[in-house]
Design an enzyme around this catalytic site. Structure first.
Site, PDB file in Angstrom:
ATOM      1  N   GLU A   1      25.909  33.451   2.501  1.00 34.47           N
ATOM      2  CA  GLU A   1      25.127  34.616   2.057  1.00 34.47           C
ATOM      3  C   GLU A   1      24.840  35.602   3.192  1.00 34.47           C
ATOM      4  O   GLU A   1      24.198  36.629   2.966  1.00 34.47           O
ATOM      5  CB  GLU A   1      23.812  34.174   1.399  1.00 34.47           C
ATOM      6  CG  GLU A   1      23.959  33.097   0.318  1.00 34.47           C
ATOM      7  CD  GLU A   1      24.872  33.501  -0.832  1.00 34.47           C
ATOM      8  OE1 GLU A   1      25.327  34.654  -0.874  1.00 34.47           O
ATOM      9  OE2 GLU A   1      25.142  32.637  -1.682  1.00 34.47           O
TER      10      GLU A   1
ATOM     11  N   TYR B   1      21.411  31.682  -8.667  1.00 34.19           N
ATOM     12  CA  TYR B   1      21.515  32.462  -9.902  1.00 34.19           C
ATOM     13  C   TYR B   1      22.877  33.139 -10.035  1.00 34.19           C
ATOM     14  O   TYR B   1      23.130  33.825 -11.019  1.00 34.19           O
ATOM     15  CB  TYR B   1      20.412  33.543  -9.920  1.00 34.19           C
ATOM     16  CG  TYR B   1      20.510  34.485  -8.736  1.00 34.19           C
ATOM     17  CD1 TYR B   1      21.360  35.581  -8.764  1.00 34.19           C
ATOM     18  CD2 TYR B   1      19.780  34.251  -7.573  1.00 34.19           C
ATOM     19  CE1 TYR B   1      21.477  36.419  -7.673  1.00 34.19           C
ATOM     20  CE2 TYR B   1      19.884  35.080  -6.476  1.00 34.19           C
ATOM     21  CZ  TYR B   1      20.743  36.167  -6.531  1.00 34.19           C
ATOM     22  OH  TYR B   1      20.878  36.976  -5.434  1.00 34.19           O
ATOM     23  N   GLY B   2      23.740  32.979  -9.017  1.00 37.57           N
ATOM     24  CA  GLY B   2      24.994  33.730  -9.015  1.00 37.57           C
ATOM     25  C   GLY B   2      26.204  32.839  -8.839  1.00 37.57           C
ATOM     26  O   GLY B   2      26.398  31.883  -9.608  1.00 37.57           O
ATOM     27  N   THR B   3      26.976  33.138  -7.808  1.00 32.00           N
ATOM     28  CA  THR B   3      28.268  32.473  -7.635  1.00 32.00           C
ATOM     29  C   THR B   3      28.137  31.025  -7.180  1.00 32.00           C
ATOM     30  O   THR B   3      29.141  30.315  -7.123  1.00 32.00           O
ATOM     31  CB  THR B   3      29.122  33.239  -6.614  1.00 32.00           C
ATOM     32  OG1 THR B   3      28.425  33.282  -5.358  1.00 32.00           O
ATOM     33  CG2 THR B   3      29.418  34.650  -7.094  1.00 32.00           C
ATOM     34  N   LEU B   4      26.929  30.581  -6.845  1.00 29.42           N
ATOM     35  CA  LEU B   4      26.736  29.185  -6.436  1.00 29.42           C
ATOM     36  C   LEU B   4      26.504  28.237  -7.612  1.00 29.42           C
ATOM     37  O   LEU B   4      26.494  27.022  -7.438  1.00 29.42           O
ATOM     38  CB  LEU B   4      25.553  29.079  -5.459  1.00 29.42           C
ATOM     39  CG  LEU B   4      25.827  29.600  -4.045  1.00 29.42           C
ATOM     40  CD1 LEU B   4      24.515  29.734  -3.262  1.00 29.42           C
ATOM     41  CD2 LEU B   4      26.782  28.676  -3.308  1.00 29.42           C
TER      42      LEU B   4
END
Ligand code: PCA
Length: 155
Positions: free
Chosen positions: A86, A9-12
């Site tokens: 992470e 949901y983020g930087t990936l």
């Protein structure tokens, strides 16, 4: 070979600063293939927090929004590789959560690994709750990549 799903949901996500961790195909980095854009069945607070503007899905299901992200089919090596980025389990925790593919809204939800933030404080819950993260150039909260974090902080 056993496969599983991860919901990012983020930087990936595609177009975001750590997406190359998904696409790296060095043998020790494992494999990932995009299944589709999806949304969490349960709402969560999604915030951008801390001195490095990291996106966090706060582990308070029931608050915030159903979060939009991407589901990938991955192998065990890819999950281990993402755990390095992470810093699981000392920074993020992760858990299986149900997610629904946007192009198959009536299908049975998929169970996918999601990185969650358990170490939140009241301050995190005062931040804007996002529905769909993007690290865009206009944002005041630009993500600081891991290799650029020279700032010493007690946060
Ligand atoms: N990377 C993981 C968790 C937050 C982040 O920036 C992701 O994209 O899902």
């Amino acid at each position: 070979m056993s496969t599983m799903h991860v919901f990012v949901y983020g930087t990936l996500k595609r177009g975001q600063p750590n997406h190359h961790w998904m696409t790296s195909e060095r043998p020790e980095h494992g494999r990932a293939s995009l299944v589709g854009v999806a949304r969490t069945v349960r709402p969560f607070p999604l915030v951008v927090a801390g001195p490095w503007n990291i996106p966090y899905c706060v582990d308070r299901p029931g608050e915030g929004h159903n979060i939009t992200g991407e589901v990938y089919r991955i192998d065990a090596e890819k999950l281990r590789h993402l755990d390095v980025l992470e810093t699981y389990p000392t920074h993020y925790n992760r858990r299986l959560e149900e997610v629904t593919l946007l192009d198959a809204p009536d299908a049975t939800p998929l169970s996918a690994w999601v990185y969650l933030w358990e170490k939140y404080t009241e301050d995190h819950l005062q931040l804007p709750f996002l529905e769909n993260y993007a690290n865009d150039a206009a944002s005041e909260r630009r993500y600081v990549p891991k290799d650029q974090r020279t700032l010493q902080t007690t946060c």
